[in-house]
Design an enzyme around this catalytic site. Structure first.
Site, PDB file in Angstrom:
ATOM      1  N   MET A  31       0.669  -1.336   0.058  1.00 18.45           N
ATOM      2  CA  MET A  31      -0.033   0.001  -0.076  1.00 18.45           C
ATOM      3  C   MET A  31       0.875   1.408  -0.057  1.00 18.45           C
ATOM      4  O   MET A  31       0.498   2.405  -0.544  1.00 18.45           O
ATOM      5  CB  MET A  31      -0.965  -0.102   1.246  1.00 18.45           C
ATOM      6  CG  MET A  31      -1.844  -1.083   1.259  1.00 18.45           C
ATOM      7  SD  MET A  31      -2.948  -1.050   0.022  1.00 18.45           S
ATOM      8  CE  MET A  31      -4.112   0.386   0.334  1.00 18.45           C
ATOM      9  N   VAL A  34       6.231   3.647   5.014  1.00 15.92           N
ATOM     10  CA  VAL A  34       6.132   3.949   6.307  1.00 15.92           C
ATOM     11  C   VAL A  34       7.534   4.513   6.874  1.00 15.92           C
ATOM     12  O   VAL A  34       8.553   4.271   6.784  1.00 15.92           O
ATOM     13  CB  VAL A  34       5.681   3.027   7.334  1.00 15.92           C
ATOM     14  CG1 VAL A  34       5.548   3.332   8.772  1.00 15.92           C
ATOM     15  CG2 VAL A  34       4.452   2.155   6.880  1.00 15.92           C
ATOM     16  N   LYS A  49       2.160   6.712   7.207  1.00 16.43           N
ATOM     17  CA  LYS A  49       2.191   5.919   6.096  1.00 16.43           C
ATOM     18  C   LYS A  49       1.825   6.515   4.875  1.00 16.43           C
ATOM     19  O   LYS A  49       0.682   7.240   4.586  1.00 16.43           O
ATOM     20  CB  LYS A  49       1.031   4.827   6.404  1.00 16.43           C
ATOM     21  CG  LYS A  49       0.771   3.844   5.244  1.00 16.43           C
ATOM     22  CD  LYS A  49      -0.327   2.887   5.610  1.00 16.43           C
ATOM     23  CE  LYS A  49      -0.774   2.004   4.499  1.00 16.43           C
ATOM     24  NZ  LYS A  49      -1.478   0.848   4.857  1.00 16.43           N
ATOM     25  N   ASP A 142      -3.204  -8.371   5.837  1.00 15.28           N
ATOM     26  CA  ASP A 142      -1.855  -8.437   5.667  1.00 15.28           C
ATOM     27  C   ASP A 142      -1.228  -8.525   7.214  1.00 15.28           C
ATOM     28  O   ASP A 142      -0.126  -8.051   7.636  1.00 15.28           O
ATOM     29  CB  ASP A 142      -0.944  -7.233   5.165  1.00 15.28           C
ATOM     30  CG  ASP A 142       0.383  -7.423   4.653  1.00 15.28           C
ATOM     31  OD1 ASP A 142       0.797  -8.545   4.382  1.00 15.28           O
ATOM     32  OD2 ASP A 142       1.164  -6.207   4.530  1.00 15.28           O
TER      33      ASP A 142
END
Length: 150
Positions: A31, A34, A49, A142
């Site tokens: 995605m 971080v 994030k 995840d």
């Protein structure tokens, strides 16, 4: 120090959203990336994030706003707290969360076998946190040792 909104790839030392000073990249996944960052207004470390910029449409921004609102409503001692969200269409989307100092379950497992009582306590806490997440209609997708913070 440069402000990153609209920039392609952030770098250590940059300022995100006029507020978050990026200190170091601490992880990456499907995605996004971080970072550990410093909230210059509140004077505390946070986790940022930063989503990949594949889709910056209005529909994508609306989906991220919806997800951020759901995450903001979650409350459990074993879940990180969402502090802020920047999910405007056409801009770099990011979430600002509680920064957890420590290691991951992956690193702990690499050190060797864990005592059964420690494993039982950890799994109890993880299961309780996932129950809160699933109760809110979210599927994490995840859950793995590198994503479990100790």
């Amino acid at each position: 120090m440069t402000d990153l909104l609209g920039a392609a790839e952030p770098a250590t030392g940059d300022l995100l959203g006029g507020r978050y000073h990026l200190i170091e990249r601490v992880g990456a996944g499907a995605m996004g990336r971080v970072y550990r960052a410093r909230d210059e207004i509140l004077g505390r470390d946070v986790a940022i994030k930063l989503f990949h910029a594949e889709d910056s449409s209005e529909a994508d921004a609306a989906r991220k706003v919806s997800e951020a609102r759901v995450l903001a409503a979650l409350d459990h001692p074993s879940l990180v707290t969402l502090y802020d969200a920047h999910v405007v269409a056409g801009d770099s989307a990011f979430l600002v969360m509680e920064y957890v100092e420590g290691t991951t379950l992956r690193h702990r497992l690499d050190e060797g076998a864990m005592p059964p009582l420690e494993v039982a306590r950890m799994m109890r806490d993880l299961a309780a946190a996932l129950a809160v997440v699933h109760g809110a209609g979210i599927v994490h997708r995840d859950v793995k040792p590198s994503n479990v913070l100790l």
